[in-house]
Design an enzyme around this catalytic site. Structure first.
Site: not given
Ligand code: PGA
Length: 255
Positions: A10-12, A93, A95, A168, A174, A213, A234-235
């Site tokens: 997930n590149w956000k 998600h 966010e 999640e 993150g 993470s 994500g990251g």
């Molecule tokens: P993260 O993000 O791996 O950077 O913690 C995961 C996500 O929000 O899907």
């Protein structure tokens, strides 16, 4: 679950066209792990180019509207995602739930719109730190699963493997703070019970992913955990180098 692990990046809100080089490199890695299903969800602006250039991986959106078209300035429908080459979409998600006030009912409507447009869907759930500290994590997540998943009717003609739930924990996203494997196992078990309650004999076709993470160091133990069908990353999905290590870990975990 015997299906291949599903590793989704997930590149956000990260990535301009220069980052398509990373997607091409991830695509090459994915081609070497036939037993792992790899996908990326870039920003909307990169979906079409990525779908054209990275054909060994799935390409998807990070959100969609619940209607196919209409007066919703700035929104993108599932139909539009499918039209530009996406084959899945992430909905709900944390966010989005937080930044855009998305409720379970909205997430469910988005998921159903995605399936109706022919997309696979990843429905995200997860508790906040306050909820976990208050001993409410399982109840919160169970409620999200009950109320955010597409209805049994909406999945009637959808193939197995097209619906995933991503667990999640909000406090793990993150932050570098990953959930304990034992907690991941018990939450995935609780989610599986809710999926069985909702879908009955269709439930085995639903994968449950862990997100929060995930990185090259912790991926093996998380992916080997009972009930974990893959990872939403994500990251660590932003460079081919770090994402490749997670794909490789899934290849090993698949055994
Ligand atoms: P993260 O993000 O791996 O950077 O913690 C995961 C996500 O929000 O899907």
């Amino acid at each position: 679950m015997s299906s291949s692990p599903y590793i989704v990046g997930n590149w956000k809100m990260n990535g301009t066209r220069a980052m398509l080089a990373e997607a091409r490199a991830i695509n090459r890695v994915a081609g070497r792990y036939a037993g792992v299903q790899v996908a990326l969800a870039p920003p909307f602006t990169l979906i079409q180019a990525m779908a054209d250039e990275a054909q060994a991986i799935g390409v998807g959106g990070q959100d969609c509207h619940w209607q196919a078209k209409g007066a919703h300035t700035g929104d993108i429908s599932a139909t539009m995602l499918a039209d530009c080459g996406a084959d899945f979409v992430i909905v709900g998600h944390s966010e989005r739930r937080k930044d855009h006030g998305e409720s379970d009912a909205m997430v469910k409507a988005k998921a159903e719109a995605a399936l109706a447009a022919g997309l696979g869907v990843i429905v995200c759930v997860g508790e906040t730190l306050e909820e976990r500290d208050a001993g409410q994590a399982e109840a919160i997540v169970a409620g999200q699963v009950d109320n955010s998943l597409p209805s049994l009717e909406a999945i009637a003609t959808v193939a197995d493997g097209r619906i995933s739930v991503a667990y999640e924990p909000v406090w793990a996203i993150g932050t570098g703070r990953v959930a304990e494997v034992a907690d991941v196992i018990s939450m995935h078990k609780a989610i599986r019970e809710r999926v069985v309650a909702a879908y009955g004999d269709r439930a085995p076709g639903v994968r449950i992913l862990y997100g929060g993470s995930v990185n090259a160091e912790n991926a093996s133990s998380l992916l080997a955990a009972d009930g974990v069908g893959g990872a939403l990353v994500g990251g660590a999905s932003l460079t081919a180098e770090s994402f490749a290590a997670i794909i490789a870990a899934a290849g090993v975990a698949e055994g």
